[in-house]
Enzyme design. Structure first.
Site, mmCIF file in Angstrom:
data_model
loop_
_atom_site.group_PDB
_atom_site.id
_atom_site.type_symbol
_atom_site.label_atom_id
_atom_site.label_comp_id
_atom_site.label_asym_id
_atom_site.label_seq_id
_atom_site.Cartn_x
_atom_site.Cartn_y
_atom_site.Cartn_z
ATOM 1 N N TRP A 153 23.789 -0.652 43.403
ATOM 2 C CA TRP A 153 23.722 0.281 44.539
ATOM 3 C C TRP A 153 25.018 0.334 45.314
ATOM 4 O O TRP A 153 25.463 1.410 45.712
ATOM 5 C CB TRP A 153 22.527 -0.036 45.440
ATOM 6 C CG TRP A 153 21.245 0.315 44.748
ATOM 7 C CD1 TRP A 153 20.266 -0.541 44.337
ATOM 8 C CD2 TRP A 153 20.815 1.630 44.330
ATOM 9 N NE1 TRP A 153 19.264 0.156 43.703
ATOM 10 C CE2 TRP A 153 19.571 1.480 43.688
ATOM 11 C CE3 TRP A 153 21.370 2.908 44.441
ATOM 12 C CZ2 TRP A 153 18.860 2.561 43.150
ATOM 13 C CZ3 TRP A 153 20.668 3.986 43.915
ATOM 14 C CH2 TRP A 153 19.435 3.801 43.280
ATOM 15 N N ASP A 159 23.589 -0.971 53.766
ATOM 16 C CA ASP A 159 22.469 -0.352 53.053
ATOM 17 C C ASP A 159 21.379 -1.416 52.972
ATOM 18 O O ASP A 159 21.517 -2.407 52.254
ATOM 19 C CB ASP A 159 22.927 0.081 51.657
ATOM 20 C CG ASP A 159 21.771 0.622 50.811
ATOM 21 O OD1 ASP A 159 20.619 0.642 51.279
ATOM 22 O OD2 ASP A 159 22.046 1.037 49.659
ATOM 23 N N LYS A 183 11.002 1.758 49.661
ATOM 24 C CA LYS A 183 10.879 0.377 49.203
ATOM 25 C C LYS A 183 9.975 -0.411 50.159
ATOM 26 O O LYS A 183 9.049 -1.065 49.742
ATOM 27 C CB LYS A 183 12.249 -0.300 49.110
ATOM 28 C CG LYS A 183 13.314 0.510 48.366
ATOM 29 C CD LYS A 183 13.182 0.467 46.849
ATOM 30 C CE LYS A 183 13.946 1.571 46.138
ATOM 31 N NZ LYS A 183 15.390 1.444 46.131
HETATM 32 C C1 LIG Z 1 16.551 2.425 45.915
HETATM 33 C C2 LIG Z 1 17.846 2.157 46.570
HETATM 34 C C3 LIG Z 1 18.744 3.189 46.903
HETATM 35 C C4 LIG Z 1 18.508 4.625 46.531
HETATM 36 O O1 LIG Z 1 17.544 5.230 47.302
HETATM 37 P P1 LIG Z 1 17.284 6.811 47.175
HETATM 38 O O2 LIG Z 1 16.354 7.052 48.323
HETATM 39 O O3 LIG Z 1 16.676 7.049 45.835
HETATM 40 O O4 LIG Z 1 18.571 7.509 47.339
HETATM 41 C C5 LIG Z 1 19.912 2.853 47.561
HETATM 42 N N1 LIG Z 1 20.186 1.582 47.898
HETATM 43 C C6 LIG Z 1 19.351 0.556 47.598
HETATM 44 C C7 LIG Z 1 19.720 -0.829 47.994
HETATM 45 C C8 LIG Z 1 18.166 0.820 46.921
HETATM 46 O O5 LIG Z 1 17.343 -0.194 46.630
#
Ligand SMILES: *Cc1c(COP(=O)(O)O)cnc(C)c1O
Length: 381
Positions: free
Chosen positions: A119, A193, A217
């Site tokens: 990511w 993030d 998540k």
């Molecule tokens: C799943 C995930 C993303 C991507 O999320 P989207 O909503 O599909 O863009 C980005 N960063 C992390 C750490 C993730 O687990």
């Protein structure tokens, strides 16, 4: 297992879904059962409005109250200081890979990125469209093949004092590597993030300039991304960028510059209420340590299962593991499914297995997984 949900027949609201499973998928992920039941109870008629939340105008008093309550609960749970805005945006977490550089670079030319896995790798790629990226930790140069098994020691970081910001991915969802604490980066704004671990432990928001998390998540349905941004970092985007991507435009319009993902916003609000009822982030953290601790223990005690992440940096959310015989992978996944344990296959880029255990995963789910793993080891080890 009987497939009961994927049908257009009207299902009796009282039906007992005894066929429900423990879903270890990385995201969209399982939500608390109580939340799903409440959403079902409110589905056709929200609080006597005679409408579903899905059918209510985002400008209505009804939705405004949902939006305000959700933000208030979010601020309360995370103890967010008043000089931060909370934005409820769309485009998922990935939209922030561009919005962060677009809004934070101002007159600077570079940014520092911890590249600790997939990511953050994607975030680096996107940022390279806008600025020079200094990669602090680089898995491409090690043996990890794009994944970090560890996070490099602070003494090895070469931070650039002229960087517009320092970026890190608090939990790398695919490999299962998590920062044990907030990195020390001096005065440069810190961006994180936290898509796969926000709300899983108490957090010092004030150490950050921007925190964002895609909802799917640990917070609610997909599509929604919640952004916490310090006010002094808003308003520096160049004039030519799309309005939708300007934090200033979104903040000025209370995230309603256009129609926001209202139902996801509402569902996230229900999850936040549930977290409060459970005892807040301390309770979430405790449960996460119980779940991941048990599972890592079983993996470490066995010669059959293996996890290669440095224990100091192992994720409390996503536990990856391999079987000592790869040819058993399919059998493992399919027999687990027969036991009501689904979505255990690792990400297609790394293979093996991965058990994602976010806030909504009850301890019994992990106990069931462990019992299955031990049984599987006995009959195949
Ligand atoms: C799943 C995930 C993303 C991507 O999320 P989207 O909503 O599909 O863009 C980005 N960063 C992390 C750490 C993730 O687990």
């Amino acid at each position: 297992m009987e497939q009961k949900i994927n049908t257009l027949k009207v299902v009796d609201a009282q039906e007992n879904y005894s066929g429900l499973v423990y879903n270890f998928g990385a995201g969209p992920a399982m939500l608390p059962r109580e939340v799903m039941q409440l959403a079902r109870a409110e589905f056709l008629d929200w609080h006597g409005s005679g409408m579903s939340v899905m059918e209510i105008s985002h400008r209505s008093d009804e939705f405004m109250s949902i939006a305000a309550q959700t933000e208030a609960d979010f601020r309360d749970i995370l103890d967010i200081p008043d000089n931060y805005k909370v934005l409820f945006l769309q485009g998922g977490a990935s939209s922030q890979f561009a919005m962060v550089p677009l809004n934070l670079l101002a007159d600077k030319k570079s940014a520092d990125y911890f590249h600790t896995g997939t990511w953050s790798g994607k975030a680096v790629k996107e940022a390279e469209r806008f600025c020079q990226v200094n990669v602090i930790a680089d898995p491409e140069v090690g043996a990890g093949g794009g994944q970090m098994m560890s996070i490099p020691e602070q003494k090895t970081w070469s931070l650039n004092s002229d960087a517009a910001y320092v970026y890190y991915t608090d939990n790398e969802t695919i490999s299962g590597v998590e920062f044990p604490s907030i990195p020390e980066v001096g005065d440069v704004p810190l961006v994180s993030d936290m898509t796969s671990n926000l709300l899983s432990r108490p957090l010092n928001v004030s150490r950050h300039g921007v925190i964002f998390a895609g909802a799917q998540k640990n917070i609610g349905p997909s599509g929604l991304v919640i952004v916490i941004v310090r006010e002094d970092l808003i308003g520096h985007a160049p004039k030519h960028i799309p309005s939708m991507y300007d934090y200033a435009v979104q903040a000025k319009n209370d995230s309603m510059f256009n129609t926001p993902p209202t139902y996801s916003w509402y569902m996230s609000g229900l999850v936040l209420k549930w977290i409060k009822q459970q005892g807040g982030l301390k309770a979430m953290e405790k449960l996460s340590h119980i779940r991941s601790g048990k599972l890592y223990q079983v993996i470490d005690d066995s010669d059959f299962y293996h996890n290669s992440i440095n224990p100091k940096y192992r994720s409390n959310m996503n536990v990856s593991f391999t079987l000592n015989d790869d040819s058993l992978n399919e059998k493992f996944v399919s027999e687990a499914k027969d036991h009501g344990l689904v979505a255990l296959q690792g990400h297609r880029s790394v293979g093996g297995m991965r058990a994602s255990m976010y806030n909504a995963m009850p301890e019994e789910g992990v106990d069931a997984l462990i019992a299955f793993m031990q049984e599987f080891e006995c009959s195949n080890g």
